[in-house]
Design a protein around this motif. Structure first.
Motif, PDB file in Angstrom:
ATOM      1  N   GLN A  96      58.064  69.937  56.294  1.00  0.00           N
ATOM      2  CA  GLN A  96      58.127  70.146  54.853  1.00  0.00           C
ATOM      3  C   GLN A  96      59.165  71.220  54.573  1.00  0.00           C
ATOM      4  O   GLN A  96      59.117  72.309  55.158  1.00  0.00           O
ATOM      5  CB  GLN A  96      56.743  70.595  54.358  1.00  0.00           C
ATOM      6  N   SER A 163      53.650  71.904  43.421  1.00  0.00           N
ATOM      7  CA  SER A 163      52.385  71.288  43.816  1.00  0.00           C
ATOM      8  C   SER A 163      52.201  69.933  43.162  1.00  0.00           C
ATOM      9  O   SER A 163      51.752  68.971  43.800  1.00  0.00           O
ATOM     10  CB  SER A 163      51.221  72.215  43.451  1.00  0.00           C
ATOM     11  N   ASP A 168      52.370  70.198  49.959  1.00  0.00           N
ATOM     12  CA  ASP A 168      51.089  70.390  50.638  1.00  0.00           C
ATOM     13  C   ASP A 168      50.949  71.847  51.059  1.00  0.00           C
ATOM     14  O   ASP A 168      51.601  72.301  52.003  1.00  0.00           O
ATOM     15  CB  ASP A 168      51.006  69.472  51.859  1.00  0.00           C
ATOM     16  N   SER A 170      48.660  73.246  52.577  1.00  0.00           N
ATOM     17  CA  SER A 170      47.979  73.432  53.861  1.00  0.00           C
ATOM     18  C   SER A 170      48.917  73.260  55.050  1.00  0.00           C
ATOM     19  O   SER A 170      48.518  73.505  56.190  1.00  0.00           O
ATOM     20  CB  SER A 170      46.810  72.449  53.982  1.00  0.00           C
ATOM     21  N   GLU A 171      50.158  72.843  54.793  1.00  0.00           N
ATOM     22  CA  GLU A 171      51.121  72.601  55.866  1.00  0.00           C
ATOM     23  C   GLU A 171      52.222  73.650  55.850  1.00  0.00           C
ATOM     24  O   GLU A 171      52.561  74.199  54.790  1.00  0.00           O
ATOM     25  CB  GLU A 171      51.751  71.210  55.707  1.00  0.00           C
TER      26      GLU A 171
END
Length: 264
Positions: A96, A163, A168, A170-171
């Motif tokens: 990402q 967002s 993401d 969480s990554e």
């Protein structure tokens, strides 16, 4: 995503996309691509310049009284350094990436992204529209599997827009902020870095360009938040890439420090 980005150029481009700094950087990348021994390849910069010329826009290669040879060497080394930041992040499994204030950056089209990469580009809507439409008209194909333009002002709260575009939290993520920070106020610089750090998870990476006199403070701020920090000055970067300039030109290079940080 940008709902109108594939539909063509908007009337507001005259104010947003013709920024001299963006066109100057694209012009210097095009020159480097045509050079005998380029530090990077960017076959798309010339396409953006052609599209800009169609609107009557031209690049101003006189920036802060820096001689053209020095500016060309500086931009070439800076581009290579940020290129390597993303390539290294990908090699470490970071899929990402976010380019803040993307401007006329063409990394979505020219870097060797992994098959699972997603690249978010944040900038004003008209800038994103202009770039995507110009390269689409010239049949340029993106190299990144998933490219997500995010219309937002990076000096404001861009986290919600990012967002909403699918980022993401969480990554891990690889961030870049190239060429813009030195021209901002200290408060704007701090705000954008705070947002990026707040959205970062372990294994994230960050690359920024800052004025020399603020580099120690920025590096210390990142280190206090657990980031492992390395720095290189503009003159040292030219030495690293063996990019020579005429005698005396080094004395008028932009006084910048490039900071790369990793969050364990």
């Amino acid at each position: 995503m940008v709902s109108t980005a594939e539909s063509g150029c908007a009337d507001s481009l005259d104010d947003a996309a013709a920024h001299p700094a963006m066109l100057s950087a694209a012009s210097l990348r095009a020159d480097e691509d045509r050079s005998a021994c380029p530090l990077f390849t960017d076959p798309y910069a010339k396409d953006l310049l052609a599209a800009a010329a169609a609107h009557g826009w031209t690049a101003d290669l006189v920036v802060d009284d820096i001689p053209p040879a020095a500016l060309a060497a500086y931009v070439a080394c800076r581009t290579r350094w940020f290129d390597q930041h993303f390539v290294t992040a990908g090699a470490h499994g970071v899929d990402q990436a976010v380019i803040l204030a993307a401007g006329l950056d063409t990394r979505a089209w020219r870097l060797p992204w992994s098959s699972s990469s997603t690249l978010y580009e944040i900038d004003r809507l008209a800038v994103l529209e202009f770039k995507i439409a110009a390269l689409r008209d010239r049949r340029a194909e993106r190299a990144v599997p998933r490219h997500v333009p995010v219309p937002a002002d990076v000096r404001a709260d861009f986290s919600a827009a990012l967002s909403s575009a699918g980022f993401d939290r969480s990554e891990p993520v690889a961030w870049s902020l190239e060429g813009i920070l030195p021209g901002w106020s200290a408060g704007d610089r701090a705000d954008v870095l705070r947002q990026a750090v707040a959205l970062s998870r372990p294994c994230s990476r960050l690359a920024v360009e800052v004025p020399d006199d603020e580099s120690a403070g920025v590096g210390r701020w990142l280190a206090e938040r657990g980031w492992e920090v390395s720095t290189v000055t503009s003159t040292s970067l030219l030495d690293r890439y063996a990019r020579c300039t005429p005698d005396g030109v080094e004395d008028v290079l932009p006084r910048r420090t490039f900071i790369e940080a990793a969050l364990p």
